[in-house]
Design a protein around this motif. Structure first.
Motif, PDB file in Angstrom:
ATOM      1  N   SER A 161     -29.594  14.627 -25.225  1.00 54.03           N
ATOM      2  CA  SER A 161     -28.648  15.593 -25.765  1.00 54.03           C
ATOM      3  C   SER A 161     -29.236  16.990 -25.647  1.00 54.03           C
ATOM      4  O   SER A 161     -30.454  17.180 -25.688  1.00 54.03           O
ATOM      5  CB  SER A 161     -28.314  15.281 -27.226  1.00 54.03           C
ATOM      6  OG  SER A 161     -29.459  15.422 -28.044  1.00 54.03           O
ATOM      7  N   ILE A 162     -28.337  17.959 -25.492  1.00 52.81           N
ATOM      8  CA  ILE A 162     -28.692  19.381 -25.461  1.00 52.81           C
ATOM      9  C   ILE A 162     -27.803  20.094 -26.466  1.00 52.81           C
ATOM     10  O   ILE A 162     -26.588  19.865 -26.491  1.00 52.81           O
ATOM     11  CB  ILE A 162     -28.506  19.985 -24.060  1.00 52.81           C
ATOM     12  CG1 ILE A 162     -29.356  19.236 -23.028  1.00 52.81           C
ATOM     13  CG2 ILE A 162     -28.855  21.468 -24.064  1.00 52.81           C
ATOM     14  CD1 ILE A 162     -29.120  19.710 -21.609  1.00 52.81           C
ATOM     15  N   GLY A 173     -31.879  26.374 -30.015  1.00 51.38           N
ATOM     16  CA  GLY A 173     -31.401  25.194 -29.326  1.00 51.38           C
ATOM     17  C   GLY A 173     -32.367  24.040 -29.465  1.00 51.38           C
ATOM     18  O   GLY A 173     -33.473  24.185 -30.005  1.00 51.38           O
ATOM     19  N   SER A 174     -31.941  22.873 -29.001  1.00 51.90           N
ATOM     20  CA  SER A 174     -32.772  21.677 -29.071  1.00 51.90           C
ATOM     21  C   SER A 174     -32.495  20.783 -27.877  1.00 51.90           C
ATOM     22  O   SER A 174     -31.395  20.778 -27.318  1.00 51.90           O
ATOM     23  CB  SER A 174     -32.516  20.909 -30.369  1.00 51.90           C
ATOM     24  OG  SER A 174     -31.187  20.438 -30.425  1.00 51.90           O
ATOM     25  N   LEU A 702     -22.924  24.098 -30.224  1.00 54.06           N
ATOM     26  CA  LEU A 702     -22.428  23.339 -29.078  1.00 54.06           C
ATOM     27  C   LEU A 702     -23.426  22.237 -28.753  1.00 54.06           C
ATOM     28  O   LEU A 702     -24.619  22.497 -28.574  1.00 54.06           O
ATOM     29  CB  LEU A 702     -22.235  24.252 -27.866  1.00 54.06           C
ATOM     30  CG  LEU A 702     -21.810  23.582 -26.557  1.00 54.06           C
ATOM     31  CD1 LEU A 702     -20.420  22.977 -26.695  1.00 54.06           C
ATOM     32  CD2 LEU A 702     -21.849  24.585 -25.406  1.00 54.06           C
ATOM     33  N   SER A 703     -22.939  20.994 -28.681  1.00 49.04           N
ATOM     34  CA  SER A 703     -23.804  19.849 -28.404  1.00 49.04           C
ATOM     35  C   SER A 703     -23.218  19.022 -27.273  1.00 49.04           C
ATOM     36  O   SER A 703     -22.007  18.732 -27.258  1.00 49.04           O
ATOM     37  CB  SER A 703     -23.956  18.983 -29.664  1.00 49.04           C
ATOM     38  OG  SER A 703     -24.752  17.850 -29.400  1.00 49.04           O
ATOM     39  N   TRP A 704     -24.082  18.640 -26.315  1.00 54.18           N
ATOM     40  CA  TRP A 704     -23.672  17.814 -25.180  1.00 54.18           C
ATOM     41  C   TRP A 704     -24.591  16.608 -25.073  1.00 54.18           C
ATOM     42  O   TRP A 704     -25.810  16.732 -25.050  1.00 54.18           O
ATOM     43  CB  TRP A 704     -23.717  18.623 -23.880  1.00 54.18           C
ATOM     44  CG  TRP A 704     -23.388  17.801 -22.655  1.00 54.18           C
ATOM     45  CD1 TRP A 704     -22.301  17.010 -22.466  1.00 54.18           C
ATOM     46  CD2 TRP A 704     -24.185  17.697 -21.468  1.00 54.18           C
ATOM     47  NE1 TRP A 704     -22.350  16.412 -21.230  1.00 54.18           N
ATOM     48  CE2 TRP A 704     -23.489  16.817 -20.589  1.00 54.18           C
ATOM     49  CE3 TRP A 704     -25.393  18.260 -21.056  1.00 54.18           C
ATOM     50  CZ2 TRP A 704     -23.993  16.481 -19.337  1.00 54.18           C
ATOM     51  CZ3 TRP A 704     -25.883  17.927 -19.803  1.00 54.18           C
ATOM     52  CH2 TRP A 704     -25.185  17.053 -18.956  1.00 54.18           C
ATOM     53  N   ARG A 705     -24.003  15.412 -25.033  1.00 48.68           N
ATOM     54  CA  ARG A 705     -24.756  14.164 -24.939  1.00 48.68           C
ATOM     55  C   ARG A 705     -24.505  13.520 -23.579  1.00 48.68           C
ATOM     56  O   ARG A 705     -23.366  13.529 -23.084  1.00 48.68           O
ATOM     57  CB  ARG A 705     -24.333  13.207 -26.057  1.00 48.68           C
ATOM     58  CG  ARG A 705     -24.654  13.732 -27.449  1.00 48.68           C
ATOM     59  CD  ARG A 705     -23.973  12.915 -28.538  1.00 48.68           C
ATOM     60  NE  ARG A 705     -22.520  13.039 -28.478  1.00 48.68           N
ATOM     61  CZ  ARG A 705     -21.843  14.043 -29.006  1.00 48.68           C
ATOM     62  NH1 ARG A 705     -22.482  15.034 -29.614  1.00 48.68           N
ATOM     63  NH2 ARG A 705     -20.523  14.083 -28.914  1.00 48.68           N
TER      64      ARG A 705
END
Length: 736
Positions: A161-162, A173-174, A702-705
């Motif tokens: 994930s980003i 961010g992570s 905003l999170s993208w998996r």
């Protein structure tokens, strides 16, 4: 099988809806239901509890996106965060902080700095363990706050994930990734946060009234702080299957916080009034200060299963290192009347914490799994070093040394424990005992203060009985004894003089304190409602309390084993599954606080409550509203006024399999700042503090998996938990 009582209402509510749907059909002709195709759609519960441990799932709460971890903790039941950013569990400051089941000494001592910088998105869930058993270290009277960062998944291959966040509190961010290949499983994470775009604002006004002195009747100190910071954190976890019965794991974590006061906007002023209210002296100073907190943890574990039925042994090793630094420069720009400060003052405080731990655990279930015996031993070798000094003079080039402290704290702990758990029909019982021998002392490398070394021996029992009326309801009676050893900051005799005419110092002669707690809790899952209600009594003798002494118009603040702490509490929590996609949770705790010591006493009522509402739509939208209040809380020498909080969050899932999530969040947005008031009154010395900070926040995340992974990142069933150091009143000189 152990099931959360908050998960059961979701299933039962869905089954009830299914039954109602069937009843709407007058005939069964043309109507059929394939149970294999029936899918119950419901969100994971935000709050789970089994009586001894409560879990708050931050990932299921959209309102925490874009917030700091400190803000997110305000929503966790049994946890409160006051205006000075002090965390309390069930109203007590003496608790331990874990990360993934491992205690970090530098984190426990400096959580206020780190939690204000750490993004809430870096934490998957928060566990509040109120009944630690014998296998846990005996330290921490209030319990354990365990932060979980490991995410589980049920897909094969790899996943990750980003996430990016932009908010008034911080931006950053992570990254998180997991993979499995053959017998090797690995996970890694990286987190960054920046709090310099909108620096944190706070104003603190302290009024000291001294009826013991005829020359200085009152002193008013005012401090304005504008703080910017950077946070970087990361971790790596590996596991490898040596054989079908042997598993080895390796883990490491690191974090670093760097912060500074904006010297052009951070100031300090002080005015001293005589008994007739005339000004005796005043000073105005500009502040330039920096902090640095760094922590490194590395460990490994080997687990051997004897028969695959839970009969196992685990050998673990853990290393912890922490570095904390505070450097401050104070420039006097205006001074009149009595001399309150030199034109220039420099303070430097550096702490180094190092510890090595070896632990052996053994588990043996027997009697068809209805009984279990646990045995173990542990050794901790800890060396904490502090180096502090003050320079005073007309300028930085001419300043001379006025005070210095250079010492090493020794703390060697040797422990052994045994515990038993058994089930007898509807009755379950657990009992354990832990023995700890402590060798603790201080070696002074500067000055004429003599070294000292103490040996402590503590036997710490615990027991609990649970009667199950049915699968969904039970009654639990539990007893816990816990101990508290003084921290390095509490025994360090170094005199900190950040504020003129006020000195803060530790007491090298402190000893440990003991706490006894008895609780009775009733839990009922229910079909739509789930929750618990209980009563608790706790008692602490010889507790560590603040002491205040006035010498030559200078106030000395220190610590002493002089307090008696009694608390009676009624608590409860309820979760209502309104529909499968909507939940409402409320929790409350009413406590009667009673304190006494020598010629002092204080008592009062404290109420802490909170509510949380969540609703998810099939379209992918999720809504969250929350709020709560904490009324005035008391201590031996005064009280802290209460506060309230509120917030909301809206999130929407996008792309295939909801791979992308956008979250909007806001909290405490109806006022520019919050005001907190504290009062200390003892032996003719009254201190009133008014603290204002701008803690409102709005942000977007905003999170993208991506990817998938079938096998979870494995870890041995037990890991080292060092929770043996006091968190009460930790003042290591690293806070701003």
């Amino acid at each position: 099988m152990k099931t959360s009582f908050f998960a059961i209402p979701l299933i039962l509510s869905a089954n009830a809806a299914f039954a109602q749907d069937v009843q709407k059909n007058d005939t069964t002709a043309g109507s059929s239901y394939d149970l294999e195709d029936l899918v119950v759609v419901a969100d994971k519960p935000i709050v789970q509890s089994d009586g001894a441990k409560l879990t708050y799932n931050l990932q299921e709460d959209p309102s925490t996106k874009g917030n700091t971890l400190l803000d997110a903790l305000r929503k966790v039941p049994m946890v409160s965060v006051d205006g000075e950013d002090k965390i309390r569990i069930n109203g007590q400051e003496n608790f331990k902080i874990y990360v993934n089941g491992k205690e970090d000494p530098s984190l426990s001592a400096n959580y206020k700095n780190i939690f204000k910088a750490m993004p809430a998105d870096a934490i998957v869930k928060v566990e509040v363990i109120t009944e630690p058993g014998a296998k846990y270290d005996a330290e921490g009277t209030a319990g354990i706050l365990n932060l979980i960062t490991i995410t589980k998944n049920s897909t094969d291959g790899y996943s990750g994930s980003i996430q990016a966040t932009l908010s008034k509190a911080q931006s950053g961010g992570s990254l998180y990734g997991r993979m499995k290949k053959g017998k090797l499983t690995m996970s890694a994470n990286f987190d960054y946060a920046n709090g310099r775009l909108v620096p944190q604002h706070s104003d603190n006004i302290t009024t000291l009234e001294n009826t013991l002195s005829s020359d200085a009747g009152r002193q008013v100190n005012s401090m304005k702080q504008r703080v910017g910071f950077d946070y970087i954190g990361g971790g790596l976890n590996l596991s490898y299957d040596l054989s079908d019965r042997d598993l080895i794991t390796v883990n490491s974590n690191i974090y670093a916080v760097k912060g500074d006061l904006l010297k052009d906007k951070s100031t300090y002023s002080s005015i001293i009034y005589n008994a007739d209210n005339s000004i005796r002296g005043e000073v105005f100073r500009r502040i330039d200060a920096q902090i640095a907190n760094t922590g490194i943890t590395a460990g490994t574990s080997w687990q051997h299963d004897f028969n695959g039925n839970g009969h196992k042994t685990i050998l673990s090793y853990l290393f912890n290192h922490g570095y904390n630094k505070l450097e401050g420069n104070l420039f006097t720009e205006k001074s009149s009347g009595v001399s309150l400060a030199d034109p220039y003052e420099k303070m430097l405080n550096k702490d180094f914490n190092n510890e090595h731990t070896i632990q052996l655990d053994y588990e043996n279930p027997f009697g068809d799994g209805k009984h279990k015996l646990e045995l173990g031993g542990k050794a901790v070798w800890r060396r904490n070093n502090t180096d502090s000094y003050n320079l005073n003079g007309d300028s930085g080039s001419t300043a001379e040394l006025t005070d210095k402290s250079d010492l090493t704290q020794i703390q060697d702990i040797y422990a052994a424990y045994a515990s038993y758990t058994g089930k007898f029909g509807n009755l379950s019982a657990n009992a354990g005992v832990r023995y700890e021998h402590t060798r603790m002392g201080i070696n002074f490398h500067y000055g004429d203060t003599p070294d000292f070394l103490n040996h402590l021996n503590d036997v710490v029992p615990n027991a609990g009985l649970t009667y199950s009326f049915s699968y969904t309801s039970n009654l639990r009676l539990a007893y816990q004894m816990r101990i508290s050893r003084p921290s390095l900051s509490q025994v360090n005799p170094f005199k900190q003089t950040f504020t003129p005419n006020q000195v803060t110092m530790g007491n090298p002669n402190l000893s440990s304190e003991k706490s006894n707690k008895v609780s009775l809790t009733y839990t009922n899952f229910g079909s739509v409602f789930g929750g618990n209600i209980g009563i608790e009594y706790s008692s602490i003798d010889n507790s560590i309390a603040h002491t205040y002494t006035m010498i030559d118009d200078v106030l000395y603040e220190s610590y002493g084993n002089m307090g008696h702490d009694r608390r009676i509490a009624i608590f409860g929590m309820c979760n209502w599954t309104i529909i499968p996609r909507m939940q409402f949770m409320v929790n409350a705790r009413l406590t009667r606080q009673m304190f006494s010591a020598e010629e002092m006493s204080n008592k009062g009522w404290n109420l802490n409550y909170g509510a949380n509402w969540n609703y998810s739509l099939q379209s992918g939208f999720k809504f969250n509203l929350y709020g709560g209040q904490k009324t005035r809380s008391y201590n031996l020498t005064g009280y802290n006024d209460g506060y309230y909080y509120y917030g909301l969050g809206i999130s929407k899932d996008f792309l295939k399999n909801d791979a992308m999530t956008v979250t909007l969040s806001a909290n405490n947005f109806l006022q520019g700042h919050n005001t907190y008031r504290t009062v200390t009154d003892t032996k003719g010395i009254r201190t009133t503090g008014e603290y204002k900070n701008s803690n409102w926040n709005v942000g977007i995340s905003l999170s993208w998996r991506f990817g998938s992974l079938k096998s979870d990142v494995k870890k041995t069933d037990k890991s080292i938990n060092n929770d043996d150091k006091s968190s009460f009143g930790a003042k290591s000189g690293n806070g701003l």
